[in-house]
Design a protein around this motif. Structure first.
Motif, mmCIF file in Angstrom:
data_model
loop_
_atom_site.group_PDB
_atom_site.id
_atom_site.type_symbol
_atom_site.label_atom_id
_atom_site.label_comp_id
_atom_site.label_asym_id
_atom_site.label_seq_id
_atom_site.Cartn_x
_atom_site.Cartn_y
_atom_site.Cartn_z
ATOM 1 N N THR A 178 0.804 -1.213 -0.218
ATOM 2 C CA THR A 178 -0.069 -0.089 0.023
ATOM 3 C C THR A 178 0.782 1.201 0.004
ATOM 4 O O THR A 178 0.520 2.194 -0.605
ATOM 5 N N HIS A 182 0.734 4.173 -3.011
ATOM 6 C CA HIS A 182 0.665 5.477 -2.464
ATOM 7 C C HIS A 182 1.690 6.334 -3.294
ATOM 8 O O HIS A 182 1.542 7.493 -3.702
ATOM 9 N N ALA A 198 -5.953 5.700 -1.079
ATOM 10 C CA ALA A 198 -4.652 5.390 -1.282
ATOM 11 C C ALA A 198 -3.761 6.768 -1.065
ATOM 12 O O ALA A 198 -2.541 6.649 -0.839
ATOM 13 N N ARG A 205 -5.058 6.529 6.338
ATOM 14 C CA ARG A 205 -5.147 5.642 5.183
ATOM 15 C C ARG A 205 -5.547 4.315 5.579
ATOM 16 O O ARG A 205 -5.279 3.879 6.505
ATOM 17 N N THR A 207 -6.639 1.572 3.205
ATOM 18 C CA THR A 207 -6.766 0.715 1.803
ATOM 19 C C THR A 207 -6.033 -0.546 2.329
ATOM 20 O O THR A 207 -5.465 -0.871 3.178
ATOM 21 N N PRO A 212 -7.136 -1.569 -3.054
ATOM 22 C CA PRO A 212 -5.905 -0.639 -3.172
ATOM 23 C C PRO A 212 -6.206 0.843 -3.630
ATOM 24 O O PRO A 212 -5.532 1.589 -3.204
#
Length: 876
Positions: A178, A182, A198, A205, A207, A212
């Protein structure tokens, strides 16, 4: 990850600041500049150039990222360079699969640290020593010259830690993936948002590997690179934010459209307080709120860069703190006005007059929950505290713990509300729903909620009310209906497959070896208490020890019970993950390459043979170590034989570059294995790929018309052959040739040769595919057809397992499922498996991951970018 570490985005440490020379600016979560300093403000973006015929264009609308060789300097247990590459490759694939974006994103393999600077826009992933708590960096260098209304990105870079054993590593953890997603978003032109997506800062965050990218990420990418007409499938919000005391605009205020059971999509206001939110999925009954940016949002903290004018003069970054408020003017989300959004509609006049404050009440709030290891149940008195917060919606009571990431502090809220039918928890209540401050831990509270009947699964949003202000945390609570999965064994079988056994498995489970998905060879069997899945491991390096993780589509994975996923710091791991050891084999090598050099402005099929390999279609990447030399497609012909279509850009720099083959986790390199030569005057150039003349279809098949673009293609006597058989030409010019694919032409790779009448091209390969599949029906888990029926009785819901019965599917897709995608209303859904059915048909199983407000939406099956005709279903 969520407590004392932050992804710094484009804020670079001094030691590596010279790596990125651009000066980004911000608004609407993009890097932009404004054409002037007075309203109305026109945003000018920094983005990759997808046009054609310009010096800054991205070939084939594809940005290729290369990873620096030799990779990190240090690894954690059971980690390797091949595993790092697998995570980067999968992270790039997420942005590449964005259905409404015209930008493609590719993994190009590895590159030498001494590689010469290329003349083609592209990206790098490199490794450097990062500061304490910095997970990664990402950014881009844009041209100082305005071109066609924007500033073209010339190059971008993602920087990951040289010590992969440190957070977010080791690389097999979900957090590494992740984080890579990002930082790649930054490299493509996106800045931070505060929607849990993301591109949200690390503290908020939410995700996961199975989710994702969120709607906010897809909207931001599509604003930059949207396909023609993409906005017609979405709605928009617009309005203005001003201060109630003086009427002055509130610049860089974050306005968020949030669906109680769906996504959150946001934008930042311009210097005049005006905002515009595009890419809003329709028909979800949005609530709209505005909040100030947290104190660490601007450069010096989380790295958001303020907008500037064309002279580079920055605008005032913010108008000051103010009270967060829902539209039209309420602190209570249950009193907010819901707004329905329809495709192609623009909802204007959603204005706010906000009350100024001396400072923000709180920021960077994150949630967690308690988890009991032996029972796998969430809630009190669980022995583990894990983040984000999970709640079993089938239980009578669930709990959510809230606190703020230091240096922020969370005051005791008077109430906490989960959107989507939950009763509000208050600090005065003695029974659930109630809010209780943690004893002897100021700044930490726990709230108990009674999940409503039919709450379902998926992310829910949390509102904390302090009496005179509120804080909204999108995606704060993840509703599930079973405990976290746990792997108890991984047993190798005689046929090379591996049977993974444990608890919490289901039909939606997927198994990963480090960063690569292992294809299931059969369906899940067993119960929630004890089940198993048999998979084929990805190709591994000699003696590699790969970590096995099981992921469920509800966001849970098998690392949670081990204490190895995102969790509250200070709690030790509870166990070690299950691993698989690959057999020891001889070192793989590149034995022969049919072409070791090409001139600039040329293309060719390169035939490569290897030794000590088991090359597998769908797991192989071939790279030539330079943005100037791109591989458009790879065909695996045998375990030791492949063909790669290679294109050398017209402006390519002459010199040597590294050749690499990444096969699963195997990394095979040949230093200085390819040479770029100066261009040859008059040489015909086939600009791959060969395209379908119908722009709605991405593959070519018998009976279709194919198009070749390029240079010097035609003069009197032009001849084009497929497998040495001349084909009919529909249109001929020096820059374009249209030709017919003969009816009955066999599917598979074919050799294309072109003579312009005086000179011939290098041979290239072209893939002849079957026609796109046709959807016969969409059915629910009880095998009841739901397509074409507008009925809430036969409607699907978020979390449902559906199947699509199709005809005409290429059987090879079963063993290379990355070629296939299922979308619902343009949103990609996780594909769980493909199984043969009667009469040459196939069943495709997928999970519905979000609500569509009880409306009819199209289901489309895509293979290699070509789509079936849609089937319509109703999704609650």
């Amino acid at each position: 990850m969520r407590i004392d570490t932050r992804s710094m985005g484009r804020l670079f440490a001094t030691a590596i600041a010279a790596l990125l020379l651009g000066t980004p600016s911000q608004a609407y979560y993009h890097y932009i500049r404004y054409s002037g300093r007075t309203a109305p403000f026109t945003a000018i973006y920094e983005k990759y150039d997808l046009s054609s015929g310009t010096a800054t264009m991205v070939p084939n609308k594809t940005v290729t990222f290369f990873v620096g060789d030799p990779g990190p300097a240090a690894y954690g247990p059971n980690d390797s360079f091949g595993s790092v590459l697998s995570q980067v490759k999968q992270a790039l694939a997420q942005w590449n699969a964005a259905p409404s974006s015209d930008l493609r994103v590719a993994f190009g393999g590895v590159e030498s640290p001494t590689q010469q600077i290329s003349g083609t826009p592209g990206g790098d992933v490199v490794f450097a020593d990062l500061g304490p708590g910095v997970l990664g960096l990402g950014g881009a260098t844009a041209s100082p010259a305005l071109l066609n209304g924007f500033f073209p990105i010339l190059h971008s870079q993602v920087i990951l830690n040289r010590d992969a054993s440190q957070s977010p590593g080791p690389s097999f953890l979900e957090a590494y993936f992740t984080t890579a997603v990002h930082e790649i978003g930054h490299a493509l032109g996106l800045q931070h948002t505060w929607t849990g997506s993301a591109m949200s800062q690390a503290a908020v965050r939410n995700t996961s590997r199975t989710r994702p990218l969120d709607a906010d990420d897809l909207a931001g990418l599509s604003v930059l690179y949207g396909k023609p007409g993409w906005a017609a499938s979405y709605g928009s919000f617009s309005g203005r934010v001003t201060f109630a005391n003086n009427g002055n605009p509130a610049p860089m205020a974050s306005v968020v459209a949030i669906s109680p059971t769906g996504p959150a999509i946001s934008s930042l206001t311009d210097p005049n307080g005006v905002y515009h939110i595009d890419g809003v999925p329709p028909n979800l009954g949005y609530l709209v709120y505005v909040h100030p940016l947290p104190p660490d949002a601007i450069a010096g903290g989380e790295g958001v860069r303020v907008p500037s004018d064309l002279a580079g003069q920055a605008f005032n970054p913010a108008g000051g703190a103010f009270t967060t408020v829902f539209f039209p003017a309420t602190l209570d989300p249950l009193q907010a006005t819901p707004i329905n959004v329809f495709a192609g509609s623009v909802i204007g006049g959603v204005d706010f007059r906000v009350q100024p404050r001396q400072s923000t009440t709180t920021y960077n709030v994150y949630t967690s929950s308690r988890l009991d290891g032996p029972t796998r149940n969430y809630g009190y008195p669980g022995t583990m505290e894990v983040t984000p917060a999970f709640m079993n919606s089938s239980q009578n009571v669930g709990m959510v713990i809230a606190q703020a990431s230091a240096p922020a502090f969370l005051p005791n809220p008077q109430s906490m509300t989960i959107l989507g039918g939950f009763a509000t928890a208050t600090i005065t209540s003695q029974v659930p729903p109630q809010v209780i401050p943690y004893p002897n831990q100021p700044g930490k509270v726990v709230a108990y909620f009674n999940p409503p009947i039919g709450a379902g699964v998926g992310l829910r949003h949390l509102v904390l009310n302090f009496g005179n202000d509120i804080y909204v945390l999108p995606g704060a609570v993840n509703l599930v209906q079973k405990g976290a999965p746990l792997i108890t064994a991984a047993t190798p079988n005689a046929d090379g497959t591996v049977t993974v056994t444990g608890a919490g498995f289901g039909p939606d489970s997927t198994v990963y070896f480090d960063g690569l998905k292992a294809n299931a060879t059969g369906p899940f069997s067993g119960t929630d208490v004890l089940g198993s899945i048999t998979v084929a491991p990805p190709q591994g390096a000699s003696g590699q020890i790969a970590t096995i993780t099981l992921y469920n589509t509800d966001g849970q994975n098998s690392m949670i019970l081990l204490g190895l996923s995102d969790q509250v710091p200070g709690q030790p791991a509870n166990g070690q993950p299950t691993t698989y050891t690959y057999p020891v084999t001889a070192p793989p090598q590149i034995a022969n390459m049919s072409v070791a050099s090409l001139p600039a402005s040329s293309s060719a099929a390169v035939d490569i043979t290897t030794t000590n390999t088991n090359l597998v279609e769908g797991q192989v990447t071939v790279g030539f170590g330079s943005d100037d030399v791109t591989v458009r497609r790879v065909w695996v012909l045998s375990p030791t034989h492949l063909i790669a279509n290679v294109v050398v850009a017209p402006n390519a720099a002459a010199g040597l570059s590294e050749v690499s083959i990444v096969n699963g986790f195997q990394v095979i390199t040949r230093a200085d294995g390819f040479q770029t030569l100066p261009a040859r005057a008059g040489l015909p150039f086939v600009a791959l790929p060969v395209l379908n003349a119908d722009p709605t279809q991405q593959t070519i098949y018998p009976g279709s018309i194919a198009t070749v673009y390029g240079l010097n293609l035609a003069s009197p006597g032009a001849l084009l052959t497929l497998n040495d058989v001349p084909v009919g030409l529909q249109f001929v010019s020096p820059a374009q040739i249209n030709f017919f694919i003969p009816a009955g032409f066999p599917a598979g790779p074919a050799t294309l040769r072109l003579s312009n009448g005086s000179t011939s091209t290098f041979p290239v390969m072209v893939q002849i595919d079957s026609q796109p599949p046709a959807i016969i029906q969409v059915a629910n888990q009880s095998n009841v057809a739901i397509s074409g029926v507008f009925s809430t009785t036969n409607a699907a819901a978020a979390g449902d397992l559906l199947s699509v019965l199709v005809s005409g599917l290429d059987p090879a897709v079963v063993n290379n499922q990355g070629r296939l995608q299922v979308t619902v209303s343009g949103v990609a859904m996780p594909v769980l498996g493909i199984t043969p059915a009667a009469n040459g048909q196939f069943q495709i199983q997928f999970i519905v991951t979000q609500s569509f407000g009880s409306t009819q939406v199209p289901v489309v099956v895509w293979v290699d970018g070509s789509s079936s005709l849609p089937a319509t279903i109703t999704v609650r």
